[in-house]
Design an enzyme around this catalytic site. Sequence first.
Site, PDB file in Angstrom:
ATOM      1  N   CYS A  85      58.537  81.824  15.510  1.00 15.08           N
ATOM      2  CA  CYS A  85      59.308  82.860  14.164  1.00 15.08           C
ATOM      3  C   CYS A  85      59.215  84.363  14.744  1.00 15.08           C
ATOM      4  CB  CYS A  85      58.785  82.794  12.689  1.00 15.08           C
ATOM      5  SG  CYS A  85      58.311  81.805  11.793  1.00 15.08           S
TER       6      CYS A  85
ATOM      7  N   TYR B  68      51.873  75.338   5.846  1.00 21.62           N
ATOM      8  CA  TYR B  68      52.723  75.562   4.770  1.00 21.62           C
ATOM      9  C   TYR B  68      53.236  74.049   4.255  1.00 21.62           C
ATOM     10  CZ  TYR B  68      53.292  79.661   8.261  1.00 21.62           C
ATOM     11  OH  TYR B  68      53.513  81.040   8.563  1.00 21.62           O
TER      12      TYR B  68
END
Length: 368
Positions: free
Chosen positions: A26, A187
């Site tokens: 990310c 997640y």
Amino acid sequence: MSADLFTPLELRGTEIPNRVMVSPMCQYSCEDTDGLPTDWHHTHLASRAVGGAGLVMTEATAVEARGRITPHDLGIWSDAHADALDGITQSIRDQGSVPGIQLAHAGRKASKTRPWEGSEPIPADAEDGWETIAPSADPWPYQDGETATRAMTQDDIDDVIDAFVAAAERARDAGFQVAELHAAHGYLLHEFLSPVTNGRSDDYGGDFEGRTRLLRDVATAVRDVWPEDDPLFVRISATDWLPDRESWTVDDSVRLADRLAPLGVDLIDVSAGGIHPDQQIPSTGPGYQERYARRVRQESAESIAVGTVGGITTAEQADALVRNGRGDLAIVGREHLRDPYFALHAARKLDRMDAEGIEVPVQYDRAF
Ligand code: FNR
């Protein structure tokens, strides 16, 4: 002759020119909080392709806006996103690398500030925040505060499957050649897999069959729209690193790999952890997750390909894991932040500058 780091990897009709993959990382760099890539993403990803990595994987790219970890995450929930990503895939291909995209949904770990802003929960009613969704209504246990989490209804589950499919179609149209489903690090898809976070009593919870159903449904639906010749990867957390409670284990991962292979999943990218802050990480030294990848590779009856990630920092280490059959792909994260030319440097170190696909850009000839 056994494969080495610079032996191309053939998966379906796709040839990855060498075994170095840029791990998804990310960048939290969509300045307008619209999920659209910026010059930063283009430069960051294209540089690693110039650096010789066989496969350049984007960061976690959200399949819907509420699936972003932070408001600044990359997304692929509209055609505008796909159009904007098209130039990036072209630049990666121009360098002879294969562009891959990690398709992600952050589940209960969404709606946070960026790491350099403290990774704090952003309340659902704050300007940049939103209500998160998860298998159960247990929020991630932050030290201070929390982000409200709603247990998903059947409609939410259907919406999420549809969002993964639409994202895969757009990724295909944008020129990506590998899709990776992010089912690791606590997640959404991992939250369904793990008994730590999945307290459901419907078809998507309970035993191994129920908890793995959402990932299997998503993999099946994505495979349906993902080109026959293009590989599909799944990143998993091989273990929750919670030995003292009922949790996801390496045995579960071996079993899962055997269920995913017949659905058309080509490679398991083996990571670990991230489901709960109480996790006990045994080590973060060199190759700290290699042993899990080796077990998935050796013990799964389907002998599915695996990628190894975690603590790979040297050419010799990456080469040895391929040569010794501990992994099919060396997935390199932070070392790629330190050295975008990791693969070229590795080729020089290992005396493999002659390898197919290893080409120093003519502009840089005088330096290599
Ligand atoms: C990561 N990691 C990560 N993992 C993932 O599956 N999707 C992601 O988007 C991210 N984002 C991310 C950002 C940054 C800045 C870092 C450092 C890490 C985890 C990463 O891909 C990798 O699994 C770990 O960093 C371990 O590998 P290395 O760094 O030891 O090679």
